[in-house]
Design a protein around this motif. Structure first.
Motif, PDB file in Angstrom:
ATOM      1  N   PHE B  82       0.846  -1.192   0.000  1.00  0.00           N
ATOM      2  CA  PHE B  82       0.000   0.000   0.000  1.00  0.00           C
ATOM      3  C   PHE B  82       0.885   1.246   0.000  1.00  0.00           C
ATOM      4  O   PHE B  82       1.718   1.420   0.882  1.00  0.00           O
ATOM      5  CB  PHE B  82      -0.902  -0.015   1.229  1.00  0.00           C
ATOM      6  CG  PHE B  82      -1.839   1.151   1.302  1.00  0.00           C
ATOM      7  CD1 PHE B  82      -2.881   1.265   0.401  1.00  0.00           C
ATOM      8  CD2 PHE B  82      -1.677   2.137   2.266  1.00  0.00           C
ATOM      9  CE1 PHE B  82      -3.750   2.336   0.462  1.00  0.00           C
ATOM     10  CE2 PHE B  82      -2.545   3.216   2.324  1.00  0.00           C
ATOM     11  CZ  PHE B  82      -3.581   3.311   1.423  1.00  0.00           C
ATOM     12  N   GLY B  83       0.692   2.107  -0.998  1.00  0.00           N
ATOM     13  CA  GLY B  83       1.626   3.223  -1.152  1.00  0.00           C
ATOM     14  C   GLY B  83       1.016   4.583  -0.943  1.00  0.00           C
ATOM     15  O   GLY B  83       1.624   5.598  -1.258  1.00  0.00           O
ATOM     16  N   LEU B  84      -0.203   4.638  -0.392  1.00  0.00           N
ATOM     17  CA  LEU B  84      -0.840   5.950  -0.206  1.00  0.00           C
ATOM     18  C   LEU B  84      -0.559   6.464   1.202  1.00  0.00           C
ATOM     19  O   LEU B  84       0.015   5.763   2.030  1.00  0.00           O
ATOM     20  CB  LEU B  84      -2.343   5.834  -0.450  1.00  0.00           C
ATOM     21  CG  LEU B  84      -2.689   5.277  -1.838  1.00  0.00           C
ATOM     22  CD1 LEU B  84      -4.189   5.142  -1.993  1.00  0.00           C
ATOM     23  CD2 LEU B  84      -2.135   6.180  -2.929  1.00  0.00           C
ATOM     24  N   TYR B  85      -0.986   7.693   1.449  1.00  0.00           N
ATOM     25  CA  TYR B  85      -0.694   8.336   2.731  1.00  0.00           C
ATOM     26  C   TYR B  85      -1.774   7.983   3.746  1.00  0.00           C
ATOM     27  O   TYR B  85      -2.921   8.365   3.591  1.00  0.00           O
ATOM     28  CB  TYR B  85      -0.561   9.841   2.533  1.00  0.00           C
ATOM     29  CG  TYR B  85       0.587  10.157   1.617  1.00  0.00           C
ATOM     30  CD1 TYR B  85       1.888  10.177   2.111  1.00  0.00           C
ATOM     31  CD2 TYR B  85       0.404  10.359   0.258  1.00  0.00           C
ATOM     32  CE1 TYR B  85       2.965  10.408   1.275  1.00  0.00           C
ATOM     33  CE2 TYR B  85       1.472  10.597  -0.582  1.00  0.00           C
ATOM     34  CZ  TYR B  85       2.754  10.618  -0.068  1.00  0.00           C
ATOM     35  OH  TYR B  85       3.818  10.838  -0.898  1.00  0.00           O
ATOM     36  N   ASP B  87      -2.113   9.055   6.705  1.00  0.00           N
ATOM     37  CA  ASP B  87      -2.552  10.197   7.515  1.00  0.00           C
ATOM     38  C   ASP B  87      -3.275  11.250   6.669  1.00  0.00           C
ATOM     39  O   ASP B  87      -3.487  12.367   7.137  1.00  0.00           O
ATOM     40  CB  ASP B  87      -1.386  10.806   8.308  1.00  0.00           C
ATOM     41  CG  ASP B  87      -0.124  10.945   7.477  1.00  0.00           C
ATOM     42  OD1 ASP B  87      -0.152  10.599   6.280  1.00  0.00           O
ATOM     43  OD2 ASP B  87       0.891  11.400   8.015  1.00  0.00           O
ATOM     44  N   LEU B  88      -3.607  10.888   5.434  1.00  0.00           N
ATOM     45  CA  LEU B  88      -4.463  11.739   4.620  1.00  0.00           C
ATOM     46  C   LEU B  88      -5.802  11.014   4.430  1.00  0.00           C
ATOM     47  O   LEU B  88      -5.838   9.778   4.458  1.00  0.00           O
ATOM     48  CB  LEU B  88      -3.821  11.986   3.250  1.00  0.00           C
ATOM     49  CG  LEU B  88      -3.066  13.302   3.057  1.00  0.00           C
ATOM     50  CD1 LEU B  88      -1.993  13.488   4.119  1.00  0.00           C
ATOM     51  CD2 LEU B  88      -2.427  13.368   1.687  1.00  0.00           C
ATOM     52  N   THR B  89      -6.864  11.788   4.226  1.00  0.00           N
ATOM     53  CA  THR B  89      -8.157  11.134   4.016  1.00  0.00           C
ATOM     54  C   THR B  89      -8.218  10.575   2.601  1.00  0.00           C
ATOM     55  O   THR B  89      -7.360  10.848   1.765  1.00  0.00           O
ATOM     56  CB  THR B  89      -9.318  12.122   4.193  1.00  0.00           C
ATOM     57  OG1 THR B  89      -9.225  13.106   3.163  1.00  0.00           O
ATOM     58  CG2 THR B  89      -9.288  12.805   5.548  1.00  0.00           C
ATOM     59  N   GLU B  92      -8.341  13.404   0.163  1.00  0.00           N
ATOM     60  CA  GLU B  92      -7.062  14.115   0.048  1.00  0.00           C
ATOM     61  C   GLU B  92      -6.054  13.319  -0.777  1.00  0.00           C
ATOM     62  O   GLU B  92      -5.306  13.884  -1.572  1.00  0.00           O
ATOM     63  CB  GLU B  92      -6.495  14.406   1.440  1.00  0.00           C
ATOM     64  CG  GLU B  92      -7.239  15.524   2.148  1.00  0.00           C
ATOM     65  CD  GLU B  92      -7.081  15.483   3.668  1.00  0.00           C
ATOM     66  OE1 GLU B  92      -7.620  16.373   4.331  1.00  0.00           O
ATOM     67  OE2 GLU B  92      -6.423  14.551   4.190  1.00  0.00           O
ATOM     68  N   TYR B  95      -7.096  13.792  -4.339  1.00  0.00           N
ATOM     69  CA  TYR B  95      -6.712  15.135  -4.796  1.00  0.00           C
ATOM     70  C   TYR B  95      -5.214  15.180  -5.104  1.00  0.00           C
ATOM     71  O   TYR B  95      -4.778  15.709  -6.124  1.00  0.00           O
ATOM     72  CB  TYR B  95      -7.065  16.180  -3.732  1.00  0.00           C
ATOM     73  CG  TYR B  95      -6.329  17.481  -3.925  1.00  0.00           C
ATOM     74  CD1 TYR B  95      -6.763  18.410  -4.868  1.00  0.00           C
ATOM     75  CD2 TYR B  95      -5.171  17.763  -3.204  1.00  0.00           C
ATOM     76  CE1 TYR B  95      -6.064  19.583  -5.091  1.00  0.00           C
ATOM     77  CE2 TYR B  95      -4.455  18.923  -3.421  1.00  0.00           C
ATOM     78  CZ  TYR B  95      -4.912  19.827  -4.361  1.00  0.00           C
ATOM     79  OH  TYR B  95      -4.201  20.974  -4.579  1.00  0.00           O
ATOM     80  N   PHE B  96      -4.422  14.602  -4.199  1.00  0.00           N
ATOM     81  CA  PHE B  96      -2.965  14.637  -4.342  1.00  0.00           C
ATOM     82  C   PHE B  96      -2.532  13.988  -5.661  1.00  0.00           C
ATOM     83  O   PHE B  96      -1.826  14.598  -6.468  1.00  0.00           O
ATOM     84  CB  PHE B  96      -2.329  13.926  -3.150  1.00  0.00           C
ATOM     85  CG  PHE B  96      -0.830  13.932  -3.162  1.00  0.00           C
ATOM     86  CD1 PHE B  96      -0.128  15.111  -3.005  1.00  0.00           C
ATOM     87  CD2 PHE B  96      -0.122  12.750  -3.330  1.00  0.00           C
ATOM     88  CE1 PHE B  96       1.261  15.118  -3.013  1.00  0.00           C
ATOM     89  CE2 PHE B  96       1.262  12.753  -3.335  1.00  0.00           C
ATOM     90  CZ  PHE B  96       1.949  13.937  -3.182  1.00  0.00           C
TER      91      PHE B  96
END
Ligand SMILES: Nc1ncnc2c1ncn2[C@@H]1O[C@H](COP(=O)(O)OP(=O)(O)OP(=O)(O)O)[C@@H](O)[C@H]1O
Ligand SMILES: [Mg+2]
Lengths: 378, 305
Positions: B82-85, B87-89, B92, B95-96
Motif C-alpha cells: 500500500f503506497g498511499l498516505y 494520515d491523509l483522508t 485528500e 486530490y494529491f
C-alpha cells in the motif's frame, strides 16, 4: 517546475505535519525549552547571586562594603550571620551561593593603611556560575578598594602605603560583565534555530521511505525540485515561527538591546533557515529511516554549532587549524551577524562578508539537495 | 508496451534474467508465478522506478530506460505494498494524485465520484486512509491509480486481500478500461483472475517459462487430467503418490486432480489402488484443467522447459 504540483506536495506535507501533533508540539516547544535552559543557564542565574554576610565588625565602613555588593545588582544579601559555623551551614544547605566575611579590624586596618582584607567564599558546584560570580565580586571589591584608597589619600595628602595590593585575577570567563547575557543570547538563538531546523526537515523524505509511500510518489510525473520545494514550505513556516519566537524572547524577555534593522534580521534569518533546512533535507534524502536521519542531522548540526560557531568559545582564541575549520560552519556566520545586528546595529553593508558567506552556503546546499533526490528505488 | 532482454540482479540474486514481453493496447496481460519469481521487479522496471541492468523498454514509443520521466505521465503504477498516505483522508489522497497528474478539477470531481461509487467508498471520503480495512485500502489504491487516464496501467497484485464481490467490481472497471484501449499489465496470485487475462506469462526464477492465452496454455499442458472425488481427499492425495503413469498431483479442496499419461487406461488402475488402501467410494472422471493445474504442470518440479 509546475506550480500546481508544487502546491499539492506542500499541501500534503502540511496536512501530515498538522496531523502529527506530537512532532508538531515538539517542533514548537523545543525552541522554548532550549531558550529557557540555555538562556537562563548563562544569564539570569548570575544576577542576584544570594550572599551570606558575616560582618564581624558591624561598623559604618563594613556596612558600606556590604551595601556596595547589593547595589551592584549582581548580589543580594540573604542572611546576616553571627559566626563562621553559620556561614558553613548556610552554604551546605544551599541558602546562599557565596559568603563575604569582613574581619573585626576591617575599618581600623583601612584607616591605618588605606587597604584591608576581605574574605569571599563561593560554592563552586556550578563552576561556570561561580567563575562569573567571583568575577563580579572582584569587580565590586576592586571598585571599593579604589574608593577607599582615594579617600585615604584625600585625608592624608599622600598615596596609601598599601595601594596597588588589590590585584585582580585574570578573568576566566570572557563575559563577566552584565553584557555577557546580551552577548550570549543571540548565539543561543542561532544554535537553537540551527538544531531545530535541521531536525524538522531530516524526517521528511525518510518518512516516505519508511512508510512505503515513496514508490508510488516516484512513479508520478512530479520532479525532484517540486518535491524538495513543496516539502520545505511547511517547515519554513515552522522555522519562521520559531525564529520570530526566539528573537522576541531575546528582546522582550531577556531584554537584549536590539539596535539593528528588522529587514537585516529577516533577510539573514531567512538565509540561515534555508541553509539549515537544506542540510536536514539532504540528510533525509540520504538516510531512509527517520530515526537514523534525525540522529545524523543532530550530530551534523550539534557539534559544529555548539563548539565551532563562536557561541561560547571565541573563535579568535582557537588554534589556527580549528579556526580554518570554523569557516565551514554555517552557524558561525549567523552568530556573528546576530550579535552585530543586536548589539551594534550593523546593516547589510556592514555585514556583507558573513551575509555573502551565508548566500554561498545556501546556494551550494540547495543545489546539492535538489540533485540528491533521485526518483529511483535503488 | 514492450520489453526486450530485461535483466536485474540484487547482489547475488538474479531477480530477473532475460525477460521479453509485449503487451498490446486493449490487452489485459497477467504475470503469474510463485513468490520471488520476479513479478514486482519487472513491474518496477516497467514503471521507470527501477533501472534494469540490461534490456530495453518502450512504452507508447517512449524509451523508459533512457528517459523514465517522459513515460511517467503516460502510466499508472500501483505497488504491491500500500503506497498511499495513511494520515491523509480518502479525498485528500485522490486530490494529491490527481494534481500530480495534472487532472483538471472538474474532471477530478467527476471521476472520483464515479470511481468511489464503483469501489463502494463514497461514504468514506473523509476517513483517513490508515483507518480503512485492507480491502478498502487496496480499492483506494486503484481509485488513485485511475484518477487520471493512463495509457498503461501497471498493477502489482491489486486484489490481494479484497473480498470476492469487490474483486468482481474491480474486474468490471478493468474491462471498461480495456474497452477504452488502455494497456493493462497485472500480477496476481488468484487463479480465477489469471483465467480472466487475455494473455498470461508464467514466471519462474526470473524468467518467463510460458506465455500464451489461458486456453492455449491449458491445451499445452502435457497429459490428461482426472478428478478423484472421495470423502477423504487428503488421504487419497497421499495414497496416489507414486501411482503408475502419474505426472502430477494437486489437492483441490474435496478432490484431487491427478495428471496422468493416459486417462482411459489409468482411471481403473487408480480406483483399484485407492480401494486397495481402504479409500473407497472414489469417483474418478476426466476434467477440464483449471489454470492451477496448468500452473503446477508447467512450473512444478519435472515440468517441461
Ligand atoms: N530491493 C531488493 N533487494 C534485494 N533483493 C531483492 C530486492 N527486490 C527483490 N529482490 C529479490 O528478487 C527476487 C524477486 O523478487 P520480486 O519481489 O520481484 O518477486 P515477486 O514475484 O514479486 O514475489 P511476490 O509474489 O512475493 O511479491 C527475490 O528473490 C527477492 O528476494
Ligand atoms: Mg511482488
Amino acid at each position: 517546475m509546475n506550480l500546481r504540483r508544487l502546491f499539492a506536495i506542500a499541501f500534503k506535507e502540511t496536512l501530515q505535519v498538522w496531523r502529527d501533533p506530537r512532532s508538531l508540539s515538539i517542533a514548537l516547544l523545543m525552541p522554548l525549552m532550549q531558550m529557557v535552559l540555555l538562556g537562563y543557564g548563562v544569564s539570569l542565574d548570575i544576577r542576584r547571586v544570594p550572599l551570606c554576610i558575616y560582618d564581624q565588625e558591624r561598623s559604618q565602613t563594613s556596612r558600606e562594603l556590604v551595601e556596595r555588593f547589593v547595589a551592584s545588582g549582581w548580589f543580594i544579601a540573604v542572611h546576616h550571620l553571627a559566626d563562621a559555623r553559620a556561614v558553613r551551614d548556610a552554604m551546605d544547605r544551599g541558602t546562599c551561593a557565596g559568603a563575604v566575611t569582613i574581619p573585626v579590624d576591617f575599618s581600623r586596618e583601612l584607616a591605618s593603611t588605606g587597604a584591608a582584607g576581605v574574605q569571599t567564599v563561593f560554592d563552586a558546584t556550578d563552576a561556570n556560575t561561580t567563575a562569573i560570580a567571583i568575577g563580579y565580586a572582584q569587580g565590586v571589591i576592586a571598585l571599593a578598594a579604589a574608593d577607599f584608597a582615594a579617600r585615604w589619600a584625600a585625608a592624608h595628602g599622600t598615596r596609601p602605603p598599601a595601594a596597588g595590593r588589590v590585584d585582580l585575577q585574570p578573568r576566566v570567563w570572557f563575559n563577566e560583565t552584565l553584557d555577557s547575557r546580551n552577548f550570549i543570547i543571540p548565539g543561543v538563538v542561532a544554535v537553537i534555530l540551527g538544531l531545530v531546523g535541521a531536525q524538522l526537515t531530516s524526517l521528511t523524505v525518510a518518512r516516505e521511505w519508511e512508510r512505503g509511500t515513496m514508490e508510488q510518489l516516484i512513479s508520478t510525473p512530479v520532479t525532484a525540485l517540486e518535491v524538495m520545494t513543496g516539502k520545505l514550505i511547511p517547515y519554513f513556516a515552522i522555522g519562521a515561527f520559531n525564529s520570530a519566537f526566539c528573537l522576541c524572547v531575546s528582546v522582550f524577555w531577556f531584554q537584549v538591546p536590539f539596535r539593528g534593522g528588522l529587514g537585516t534580521l529577516v533577510l539573514t534569518t531567512f538565509l540561515f533557515t534555508l541553509v539549515v533546512m537544506g542540510i536536514g533535507y539532504l540528510v533525509s534524502v540520504r538516510i531512509r529511516s527517520q530515526l537514523g536521519a534525525s540522529q545524523v542531522a543532530l550530530i551534523l548540526t550539534m557539534l559544529p554549532t555548539s563548539l565551532l560557531s563562536g557561541y561560547t568559545f571565541p573563535i579568535d582564541q582557537m588554534p589556527a587549524p580549528i579556526q580554518a575549520v570554523t569557516l565551514l560552519v554555517h552557524a558561525r556566520y549567523y552568530v556573528t551577524i546576530l550579535r552585530a545586528v543586536f548589539l551594534k546595529g550593523s546593516t547589510v553593508l556592514d555585514l556583507a562578508v558573513p551575509i555573502l558567506a551565508l548566500v554561498l552556503y545556501a546556494a551550494a546546499i540547495v543545489w546539492i539537495a535538489a540533485r540528491a533526490f533521485r526518483k529511483r528505488l535503488d | 508496451m514492450w520489453a526486450r532482454g530485461l535483466h536485474r540482479r540484487f547482489g547475488a540474486v538474479a531477480a530477473v534474467q532475460g525477460i521479453d514481453l509485449a503487451v498490446r493496447r486493449g490487452e489485459i496481460f497477467g504475470l503469474v508465478g510463485p513468490d520471488g519469481a520476479g513479478k514486482t521487479t519487472i513491474m518496477r522496471m516497467l514503471a521507470g522506478v527501477l533501472r534494469p541492468d540490461a534490456g530495453e523498454i518502450r512504452l507508447e514509443g517512449v524509451d523508459v530506460v533512457a528517459d523514465p520521466e517522459r513515460a511517467k505521465p503516460l502510466l499508472s503504477y500501483m505497488p504491491q505494498r500500500f503506497g498511499l498516505y495513511e494520515d491523509l483522508t480518502v479525498a485528500e489522497n485522490i486530490y494529491f494524485y490527481a494534481t500530480l497528474f495534472a487532472v483538471p478539477a472538474p474532471v477530478r470531481r467527476a471521476r472520483s465520484a464515479e470511481l468511489l461509487a464503483a469501489a463502494g467508498l463514497l461514504a468514506f471520503r473523509r476517513r483517513l486512509a490508515g483507518q480503512l480495512s485492507g480491502g478498502m485500502k487496496q480499492k483506494l489504491g486503484l481509485v488513485c491509480a485511475l484518477i487520471h487516464t493512463p495509457l498503461v496501467l501497471l498493477l502489482d497484485e491489486p486484489t490481494t486481500g479484497v473480498d470476492p464481490v469487490s474483486r468482481r467490481d474491480f474486474w468490471g472497471i478493468l474491462y471498461g478500461l480495456r474497452e477504452r484501449g488502455v494497456t493493462i499489465l497485472l500480477s496476481t496470485a488468484y487463479m480465477d483472475e489469471a483465467e480472466r487475462c487475455s494473455r498470461l506469462a508464467l514466471l519462474h526464477a526470473g524468467a518467463i517459462r510460458h506465455c500464451d492465452t489461458p486456453a492455449r496454455l491449458k491445451a499445452a499442458m502435457p497429459g490428461a487430467l482426472l478428478a478423484v472425488v472421495t470423502p477423504d481427499a487428503r488421504a487419497a492425495h497421499a495414497a496416489l503418490a507414486g501411482a503408475p503413469g502419474l505426472l502430477g498431483l494437486l489437492l483441490m479442496g474435496d478432490r484431487v486432480h491427478v495428471r496422468v499419461d493416459d486417462a482411459a487406461r489409468r482411471a481403473p488402475e487408480l480406483r483399484a489402488l485407492l480401494a486397495g488402501q481402504g479409500i473407497g467410494a472414489a469417483d474418478i472422471a476426466p476434467v477440464e484443467p483449471a489454470i492451477e493445474d496448468v500452473f503446477v504442470a508447467l512450473l512444478g518440479p519435472g515440468s517441461p522447459p
